[in-house]
Scaffold this motif. Sequence first.
Motif, PDB file in Angstrom:
ATOM      1  N   ALA D  43      99.474  -8.576  44.735  1.00  0.00           N
ATOM      2  CA  ALA D  43      98.735  -7.934  45.826  1.00  0.00           C
ATOM      3  C   ALA D  43      99.402  -8.298  47.140  1.00  0.00           C
ATOM      4  N   ALA D  44      98.739  -7.913  48.245  1.00  0.00           N
ATOM      5  CA  ALA D  44      99.234  -8.374  49.534  1.00  0.00           C
ATOM      6  C   ALA D  44      99.076  -9.887  49.577  1.00  0.00           C
ATOM      7  N   ALA D  45      99.963 -10.545  50.316  1.00  0.00           N
ATOM      8  CA  ALA D  45      99.859 -11.998  50.413  1.00  0.00           C
ATOM      9  C   ALA D  45      98.525 -12.357  51.049  1.00  0.00           C
ATOM     10  N   PRO D  46      97.805 -13.284  50.467  1.00  0.00           N
ATOM     11  CA  PRO D  46      96.519 -13.665  51.045  1.00  0.00           C
ATOM     12  C   PRO D  46      96.749 -14.405  52.367  1.00  0.00           C
ATOM     13  N   THR D  47      95.778 -14.349  53.251  1.00  0.00           N
ATOM     14  CA  THR D  47      95.937 -15.004  54.538  1.00  0.00           C
ATOM     15  C   THR D  47      95.058 -16.241  54.624  1.00  0.00           C
ATOM     16  N   VAL D  48      95.518 -17.163  55.473  1.00  0.00           N
ATOM     17  CA  VAL D  48      94.784 -18.404  55.692  1.00  0.00           C
ATOM     18  C   VAL D  48      94.114 -18.314  57.059  1.00  0.00           C
ATOM     19  N   ASN D  49      92.829 -18.647  57.114  1.00  0.00           N
ATOM     20  CA  ASN D  49      92.130 -18.670  58.387  1.00  0.00           C
ATOM     21  C   ASN D  49      91.858 -20.115  58.766  1.00  0.00           C
ATOM     22  N   LYS D  50      92.219 -20.481  60.006  1.00  0.00           N
ATOM     23  CA  LYS D  50      92.059 -21.875  60.406  1.00  0.00           C
ATOM     24  C   LYS D  50      90.599 -22.308  60.458  1.00  0.00           C
ATOM     25  N   GLY D  51      89.705 -21.349  60.629  1.00  0.00           N
ATOM     26  CA  GLY D  51      88.288 -21.690  60.583  1.00  0.00           C
ATOM     27  C   GLY D  51      87.904 -22.194  59.197  1.00  0.00           C
ATOM     28  N   ASP D  52      88.444 -21.535  58.169  1.00  0.00           N
ATOM     29  CA  ASP D  52      88.197 -22.001  56.806  1.00  0.00           C
ATOM     30  C   ASP D  52      88.779 -23.397  56.608  1.00  0.00           C
ATOM     31  N   VAL D  53      90.001 -23.580  57.119  1.00  0.00           N
ATOM     32  CA  VAL D  53      90.641 -24.887  56.950  1.00  0.00           C
ATOM     33  C   VAL D  53      89.805 -25.966  57.628  1.00  0.00           C
ATOM     34  N   ALA D  54      89.358 -25.678  58.856  1.00  0.00           N
ATOM     35  CA  ALA D  54      88.549 -26.670  59.576  1.00  0.00           C
ATOM     36  C   ALA D  54      87.309 -27.032  58.770  1.00  0.00           C
ATOM     37  N   TRP D  55      86.644 -26.012  58.245  1.00  0.00           N
ATOM     38  CA  TRP D  55      85.416 -26.275  57.495  1.00  0.00           C
ATOM     39  C   TRP D  55      85.690 -27.040  56.206  1.00  0.00           C
ATOM     40  N   MET D  56      86.769 -26.695  55.529  1.00  0.00           N
ATOM     41  CA  MET D  56      87.048 -27.361  54.255  1.00  0.00           C
ATOM     42  C   MET D  56      87.489 -28.814  54.462  1.00  0.00           C
ATOM     43  N   LEU D  57      88.230 -29.066  55.542  1.00  0.00           N
ATOM     44  CA  LEU D  57      88.588 -30.454  55.832  1.00  0.00           C
ATOM     45  C   LEU D  57      87.311 -31.246  56.106  1.00  0.00           C
ATOM     46  N   THR D  58      86.437 -30.660  56.916  1.00  0.00           N
ATOM     47  CA  THR D  58      85.166 -31.318  57.221  1.00  0.00           C
ATOM     48  C   THR D  58      84.367 -31.556  55.943  1.00  0.00           C
ATOM     49  N   SER D  59      84.339 -30.541  55.099  1.00  0.00           N
ATOM     50  CA  SER D  59      83.568 -30.662  53.857  1.00  0.00           C
ATOM     51  C   SER D  59      84.092 -31.784  52.975  1.00  0.00           C
ATOM     52  N   SER D  60      85.414 -31.920  52.922  1.00  0.00           N
ATOM     53  CA  SER D  60      85.980 -32.998  52.098  1.00  0.00           C
ATOM     54  C   SER D  60      85.483 -34.351  52.592  1.00  0.00           C
TER      55      SER D  60
END
Lengths: 112, 112, 112, 498, 498, 498
Positions: D43-60
């Motif tokens: 498929a098209a290359a999936p994109t990374v959103n920094k908002g997701d990254v911020a939330w997932m780092l926080t979640s960890s």
Amino acid sequence: MKIVMAIIKPFKLEEVRDALTGIGVHGLTVTEVKGYGRQKGHTEIYRGAEYAVSFLPKLKIEVAVSADQVSKVVEAITASAKTGQIGDGKIFVLPIEHAVRIRTGETDADAL
Amino acid sequence: MKIVMAIIKPFKLEEVRDALTGIGVHGLTVTEVKGYGRQKGHTEIYRGAEYAVSFLPKLKIEVAVSADQVSKVVEAITASAKTGQIGDGKIFVLPIEHAVRIRTGETDADAL
Amino acid sequence: MKIVMAIIKPFKLEEVRDALTGIGVHGLTVTEVKGYGRQKGHTEIYRGAEYAVSFLPKLKIEVAVSADQVSKVVEAITASAKTGQIGDGKIFVLPIEHAVRIRTGETDADAL
Amino acid sequence: MTFKTWSRVGLPALLLATAFALPVLAQTAAPAADATTTAAAAAAAPTVNKGDVAWMLTSSLLVLMMAVPGLFLFYGGLLRAKNMLSMLMQVGYCVAIVGIIWVLYGYSLAFTGGSPFIGGFSKAFLSGVTLESLAATFSVGVAIPELVYVAFQMTFAMITPALIFGAFAERTKFTAVVLFVPLWVTFVYFPVAHMVWYWAGPDAIDAAAKAVAAAADGAAKTAAQAALDGVLADAGYIFSLGAIDFAGGTVVHINAGIAGLVACIMVGKRLGYGKEALSPHSLTLTMVGAALLWVGWFGFNAGSNLEANAVTSLAMMNTFIATCAAAISWMFVEWLVKGKPSMLGLASGIVAGLVAVTPPSGFAGIMGSLVLGLVVSPICFIFCTAIKNALGYDDALDVFGVHGVGGIVGAIATGILVSPALGGTGIFDYTTGAVASYDMATQVIAQLKGVGITVVWSGVGTAVILFIISVVVGLRPTTDVEREGLDINEHGERAYHS
Amino acid sequence: MTFKTWSRVGLPALLLATAFALPVLAQTAAPAADATTTAAAAAAAPTVNKGDVAWMLTSSLLVLMMAVPGLFLFYGGLLRAKNMLSMLMQVGYCVAIVGIIWVLYGYSLAFTGGSPFIGGFSKAFLSGVTLESLAATFSVGVAIPELVYVAFQMTFAMITPALIFGAFAERTKFTAVVLFVPLWVTFVYFPVAHMVWYWAGPDAIDAAAKAVAAAADGAAKTAAQAALDGVLADAGYIFSLGAIDFAGGTVVHINAGIAGLVACIMVGKRLGYGKEALSPHSLTLTMVGAALLWVGWFGFNAGSNLEANAVTSLAMMNTFIATCAAAISWMFVEWLVKGKPSMLGLASGIVAGLVAVTPPSGFAGIMGSLVLGLVVSPICFIFCTAIKNALGYDDALDVFGVHGVGGIVGAIATGILVSPALGGTGIFDYTTGAVASYDMATQVIAQLKGVGITVVWSGVGTAVILFIISVVVGLRPTTDVEREGLDINEHGERAYHS
Amino acid sequence: MTFKTWSRVGLPALLLATAFALPVLAQTAAPAADATTTAAAAAAAPTVNKGDVAWMLTSSLLVLMMAVPGLFLFYGGLLRAKNMLSMLMQVGYCVAIVGIIWVLYGYSLAFTGGSPFIGGFSKAFLSGVTLESLAATFSVGVAIPELVYVAFQMTFAMITPALIFGAFAERTKFTAVVLFVPLWVTFVYFPVAHMVWYWAGPDAIDAAAKAVAAAADGAAKTAAQAALDGVLADAGYIFSLGAIDFAGGTVVHINAGIAGLVACIMVGKRLGYGKEALSPHSLTLTMVGAALLWVGWFGFNAGSNLEANAVTSLAMMNTFIATCAAAISWMFVEWLVKGKPSMLGLASGIVAGLVAVTPPSGFAGIMGSLVLGLVVSPICFIFCTAIKNALGYDDALDVFGVHGVGGIVGAIATGILVSPALGGTGIFDYTTGAVASYDMATQVIAQLKGVGITVVWSGVGTAVILFIISVVVGLRPTTDVEREGLDINEHGERAYHS
Ligand SMILES: Nc1ncnc2c1ncn2[C@@H]1O[C@H](COP(=O)(O)OP(=O)(O)O)[C@@H](O)[C@H]1O
Ligand SMILES: Nc1ncnc2c1ncn2[C@@H]1O[C@H](COP(=O)(O)OP(=O)(O)O)[C@@H](O)[C@H]1O
Ligand SMILES: Nc1ncnc2c1ncn2[C@@H]1O[C@H](COP(=O)(O)OP(=O)(O)O)[C@@H](O)[C@H]1O
């Protein structure tokens, strides 16, 4: 037999213990107590409330010894617990009528 | 009247209490104390610092009883507090000259 | 000399202390203890486990006084520690054979 | 104090130096494609959103905080003071050793393909996990850096074995715990995590499904369909059965709860259990721990969405409300049954609610979570009181009664609450790109299968592991050590001095 | 209680009212350009991503949490109960006063250009820092609001002096501490932070480098090259030497560790040190503090990336794994050497690992961090036990042994672990837009220079400051006060009542 | 133990099962438009940024952490040990029951239109709040998922009543508290929140204002203007008066502070107040609680911006600096007046600063916050010492003295500090799309009105509620129960055992 009961300043415990083992006394019991006497306490302040705290932390030491050892023990404690400042504490000597070692059932002098 | 004062291992409290109520003694006072004796302590290590801890946790039990009950009480405590291992503790019997129940003002034997 | 040893309800300490200073006794030693007696305790419940707690918090007060002051002291304590409800506690009077003030080495009556 | 033992320390260091030579992050050495990215490449290359990254780092971090200091306090406060440090030690050791195992081979075993029961070693030493590699989320075309996923999932693996310690607290040798953790994560946790959570991801399915749709003629269609089937089959066993578990009800709670039950029975009761008062030394610490578990659990549940979007907020609200309801429910049940509402009851309700809402947190409606919370507490309450006392096992801190039972209630309820008719989200079908049709019986049966497999795997695995340990080093300390406390005897320290 | 003293309170308020008149946030008054934005203006305007903002705000709070309550608990638990509040007071005071100093002139001294050793006063009172001004990250074209950077860096300045207090705990006058903090941050911290971290930023370098490339002929080339050299020279001294420090190993840990060593020697030993048991009053609090330090440290290390991207997750994983490894390593070393694995040892290992991985957290590979963690603990262990006892200084809470030594190990190891051949990221060269070629010897020597300068600056600066304070107000309370405890005597309170 | 009482438990479950049947999240059933989205529809659809979502989720957790465990510790530590659990129980209960009420009808009452004083029931059971519905922020065209807003605002409602408990701590029946919380949030909190915070949102105003501008002729202009007026009128009463409150100074702190004052007077003094020492059982816990309040408060203040942008970082910096200044200020004031700087004073200053900066956190300049912090502490100090002692009410934990007084100082100061001339942001006018002209007198008067209305509403409401409760179940336990402690008597537990 007697119980020598001394009220001392908390930080003197190790010295008193050493003084006692030095004269061959190898058992004693220690209790944390609060003392009220001539030594004045502190004022504690918690936001709006000020309290004069007149009870100070002390340690009570109880040593059971045979009657002939009493004076040696009293001397040892006096010498080692003394700072010369108010609040050094007291020594009281009380009579014991009977003593038992629970482990062996030995009694009186043998129990100590 | 006498006070029977016993130094015991902490986990023996319930058994001693049961033994005493078993012989009809229904009042006693317990103090947490630290004992020094033949029973050796532990070494505690806190990073760079090692301390030999020679004071072990014990309980002091005080029971005021009439003179004729003393031996029964001493026996009950001895039996119930014994593990047979070093450090089981001691029993001392001290004389009391007078006793009062604060609530009623009853004195001596009635006060117990 | 005697030691007056009283077991009282914890919240009565200030009143007892005031009563004693009121009659000129200016030294005493207090210990936190647990008492077992007629006063019934509570049931504590911790998730699956219920425990009947029969030991209640009390304070032990020890006051060394000369023999002639004993009755005044006992009265003062009785009056100030009384609530009239079960569990008010006991007073016991024990003999002291000897007393020393550690700071000065004064003995007996002078030591108090 | 002797320093001659120093020499022995060098050994593990040497062993690791070998692994260390692997150029894991050097970008040239990184394999260009791994399972996730190959599939996505179609498929098209999936994109990374920094908002997701911020939330997932926080979640960890929130999940880490659940273990340390959350579990420290929640469990530790319930012990007698003489055993306090032993619990802190065990939990701290567990977190640390599992972290090491995770990067050595744990992540690889859990999250690479291979068999439906366990992954392989292709990502051992995080080989091939580079700054560029991505992990799928639950949305087509949305990815997060794979290292974020590695970190997030690591924290789950870190806390799960630690939950078990509550069951055999105050009476287990530290050496036994030292052996238990690596064995248990390897033979119980990684397989169960793989069975429940491993799948090819939305992009792979979406691409394969689109290929089917786009296929011109019969032969191409057949080939494309076969490819799609292959992608769908590239999943863990429980996942393939259709069981859903948003944030780890089976993997974490049922798994740990059953292991706890088995363990507390095999280790045996504490000295004095049922006779002496084994009172908690600080309910204050316990309640602070419960509070930190609550706060951290949002990393667990809302983090499990892997994105920061509306579904994340739904998972958050479900977690809030189920917990509130379970706390209130436990309080009133205890008030009715025992005559007094206890703070430990409230704290227990909080945890029971959190456990129960873990599997449905991203699937249920908020009113559904409310009902779930109200229902789970009475059930756990019965297990922690009547049933535990009747059966006589000493599950010291009610790991089974709260995590096991609450997890089972939640896992089954998930099959019900996901129902769109009850306000749930339904289950998304990535092959059609729409919410699938829902049948309650089917879904509940799938959930029951997931529960059943986990119960059996965890129960048997734990029993075998503990049996081996009992033979090798023994499980219990001597009576004297247990009486005096584990802290002073096993660790040479006491928790409190004045 | 007298209220006549009230009048004196008005003075500081008045002084500040002057500053207050500066229209710092009024957008019209804001200078259109500051160092950062001027440089960036040459290139395309950098963009702000809200995901980065969310992560950096979170990171700032995580670092605050390290100090309060992390350090409160970690340090406080190790003291005797009678001195507990003195530590909470000192750390609380430190955080508060440094916050004020930071916005008055600290940020300006640390993060404006001027000399290689210290910045200037151009941003005193945060003058010119508006809602529009931006701060550079480590990616070309990516910025964050400058106030975010002000807040994040402030938290570093707040915690660093507080770390030192562990060294002279239980025996230092509060008035001495009150004087120490402002002096130390001004003359030690801000210069070192400036030397290590101040630079023109990636956009400035990138734009200048592109200008060189685009320059048409020799003269233009020379001019452009001179401009580029100017931009590169606009950096702190240690930065210019090529030493790298991702999250503050030198600035924070070596700096505080050396200051602690100097301070504990100058203040002298605690009464009873080496004779009486100076046992920790609550190892529970200490371990909870260690846990909060761990959780918060991700704000420190992963936050130091200034963005929420894959490098951030690498810093996070490195921080996780080095810490896990150091905890396990300390535990086993102690077990071997002392015969028992202690919880305080585990906690010490956690902190040692965190300290060591701070400088390489965004540069190392994960296996490299694992080895670093395994190695750092035995080294710190020797310093906290054998060496401290042999030399006889009373570093009460092992600030030097853990932060100083661990920081030095980490700073040097950074030079090795950054190596792409060992899985590291290499060092990015913004003039070429690619990872620079790497030579281990060169890099390790640069690191050693950074360490050396920090050791000398911190050592000398701390000694001078403490000498002045010892003359002005004295360092130690009376023997009676120390015996009875600082809490009741200096603060009129006791930490615990029943 | 009897289980016959079990049957009664079924009732609430049944009641809720009814609500549960509402398909709240089923997307088909969701009304397409609610107040927020209708208005927005006129303009371009607002967009959601995941960075905002990440920050707002984090902020919600930070506020939860303020209550549990922040308030647990801050309040609990100040009590005597025998009443510790009662506080944990009350706060825990409060958080849980308010969460339930919030989703049942609280959110709807606070945040739907209707009257200027209270919203309606249109979103009861979160009806119509779907995964698609959005909530406005303060920027035109920027929205967040409505469930995020529901969660964030819920945490404010959860903590506010719990703040009150400090005033009547150690002497109030649990049953009274159980009744108090639902009544107080319903009749005091939701109306005040509605009055202060409810408005149509920036997109609605912007669209309506643009329609006015675009209107061709007089009639259209009149109609458009009427529409704009309608949109502007769709707001809470205090909001309409022009009073501004960035993060809840009136709604949370004045509201709780006044309720606390009324409550502590109505409940009466603790036994022994003024005679016995009612010393805090653990100032350590109190300071840890203060620290967690501080960390969490950034969720409160910076979260109240609803986005992760530069204004958020301004709110963060203001919150940092006001708090630092207030801590230092309280410390020095106490040092001057009482002779010793106490840790409880420092902790009190921290909280006073946080309270005071709450309303102006997103409006003030940083130097303004610094001055506010310096000023608020002496004022609160006088109220907590001289005035409280003079008037003789037993506000056990100074809820009025810190939250009430600090909140009033902050609310009034907001009218001053927002001034662009003092470095503030000014007030944005969405009808013109620019900062409005500012007049200090006007704004301060608006602030005073807001304060006055809140004081009266909260004071009267609280008094009526407590009077009713005193009649129904009584407020005070027996003397014996109070003497022995609430924990053992009301909850059957004790906080600490050895
Ligand atoms: N009459 C007494 N009975 C029992 N204990 C006493 C008595 N007088 C003093 N003490 C104990 O001795 C301690 C020291 O007494 P204090 O009068 O302060 O100083 P000093 O021993 O130097 O005269 C007190 O804190 C108290 O514990
Ligand atoms: N001479 C003594 N006076 C008072 N207490 C004593 C004495 N000797 C021992 N004890 C108390 O008795 C406890 C047990 O004594 P120890 O010598 O250890 O063992 P055992 O009773 O088996 O001989 C000690 O810990 C101490 O509390
Ligand atoms: N025989 C006894 N020996 C020692 N202490 C006793 C004895 N009887 C009672 N006490 C102490 O006195 C306290 C009060 O006694 P209790 O029987 O409850 O009430 P009362 O004093 O009103 O009769 C007990 O908690 C215990 O500490």
